[in-house]
Design a protein around this motif. Structure first.
Motif, short mmCIF file in Angstrom:
data_model
loop_
_atom_site.label_atom_id
_atom_site.label_comp_id
_atom_site.label_asym_id
_atom_site.label_seq_id
_atom_site.Cartn_x
_atom_site.Cartn_y
_atom_site.Cartn_z
N VAL A 1 0.89 -1.10 0.06
CA VAL A 1 -0.03 -0.06 -0.06
C VAL A 1 1.00 1.41 0.06
O VAL A 1 1.95 1.41 0.86
CB VAL A 1 -0.71 -0.02 1.31
N CYS A 2 0.67 2.25 -0.89
CA CYS A 2 1.44 3.53 -1.10
C CYS A 2 0.80 4.49 0.08
O CYS A 2 -0.36 4.46 0.11
CB CYS A 2 1.16 4.20 -2.35
N GLU A 3 1.52 4.83 0.91
CA GLU A 3 1.28 5.78 2.12
C GLU A 3 0.84 7.02 1.53
O GLU A 3 0.06 7.71 2.29
CB GLU A 3 2.28 6.02 3.05
N ASP A 4 1.23 7.47 0.33
CA ASP A 4 0.86 8.70 -0.05
C ASP A 4 -0.29 8.89 -0.83
O ASP A 4 -1.20 9.67 -0.54
CB ASP A 4 2.06 9.39 -1.00
N CYS A 5 -0.57 7.76 -1.84
CA CYS A 5 -1.59 8.06 -2.76
C CYS A 5 -2.81 6.84 -2.68
O CYS A 5 -3.70 6.97 -3.01
CB CYS A 5 -1.38 8.07 -4.33
N GLU B 1 -0.14 -6.29 5.67
CA GLU B 1 -0.11 -5.34 4.70
C GLU B 1 1.47 -4.70 4.99
O GLU B 1 1.73 -4.39 6.06
CB GLU B 1 -1.22 -4.08 5.08
N ALA B 2 1.86 -4.38 3.88
CA ALA B 2 3.25 -3.63 3.75
C ALA B 2 2.97 -2.32 3.08
O ALA B 2 2.32 -2.17 2.25
CB ALA B 2 4.25 -4.41 2.83
N PHE B 3 3.26 -1.20 3.97
CA PHE B 3 3.24 0.24 3.53
C PHE B 3 4.86 0.66 3.12
O PHE B 3 5.61 0.46 3.40
CB PHE B 3 2.89 1.05 4.78
N GLY B 4 4.42 1.58 1.90
CA GLY B 4 5.64 2.23 1.47
C GLY B 4 5.17 3.24 0.56
O GLY B 4 3.96 3.81 0.64
N ARG B 5 6.07 3.47 -0.46
CA ARG B 5 5.71 4.57 -1.72
C ARG B 5 5.70 3.96 -3.00
O ARG B 5 6.85 3.28 -3.21
CB ARG B 5 6.49 5.95 -1.28
N CYS B 6 4.75 4.07 -3.62
CA CYS B 6 4.72 3.49 -5.08
C CYS B 6 5.80 4.39 -5.97
O CYS B 6 6.32 5.31 -5.47
CB CYS B 6 3.29 3.63 -5.60
N ALA B 7 5.95 3.77 -7.09
CA ALA B 7 7.01 4.40 -7.99
C ALA B 7 6.60 5.75 -8.17
O ALA B 7 7.44 6.58 -8.30
CB ALA B 7 7.29 3.53 -8.87
#
Length: 133
Positions: A87-91, A122-128
């Motif tokens: 899951v992208c934390e930003d969008c 669930e793993a969270f980060g930022r998409c490309a």
């Protein structure tokens, strides 16, 4: 009696609008954001109705929910199979992933005398796209 029928019809229209709006969302979305989008698009619906419908979709296995600071997010999902997300934390964009093996979880539970009834991963980060921005 006709009023109840009319009310039921409105309820059905609202439920369908909420379900469709969730399906059109590219990733996880908050109930508040979905509520705002529905109203902006000319589909007046109460926030409580949005929450009830989203939770009913989760209970029916037609939506996923994840806890985040300040509440929860929802995403339409394919019914049936158990799955996990990046899951992208930003969008809020999300992709479904399969973990390499869930045997480690069963082994850990057994070693500690637990019986697993359910789990969330669930793993969270930022998409490309968000990383590039």
């Amino acid at each position: 009696m006709p009023r109840a029928r009319l009310g039921d019809q409105r309820n059905t229209v609202q439920k369908e609008a909420i379900t469709a709006a969730l399906a059109q969302s590219p990733g996880f979305v908050s109930a508040q954001d979905l509520h705002q989008r529905l109203n902006d698009d000319g589909n007046p619906v109460g926030l409580a109705t949005v929450y009830r419908r989203l939770n009913a979709l989760v209970d029916a296995g037609e939506a996923d929910t994840i806890p985040v600071p300040g509440g929860q997010l929802f995403r339409a999902c394919r019914p049936g199979g158990h799955h996990h997300h990046l899951v992208c934390e930003d969008c809020g964009n999300a992709v479904e992933i399969d973990p390499p093996s869930e045997d480690w979880l069963q082994d850990a539970a057994q070693r500690n005398g637990y019986t697993i009834t359910r789990h969330l991963l669930e793993a969270f980060g930022r998409c490309a796209d968000c990383t590039a921005a």
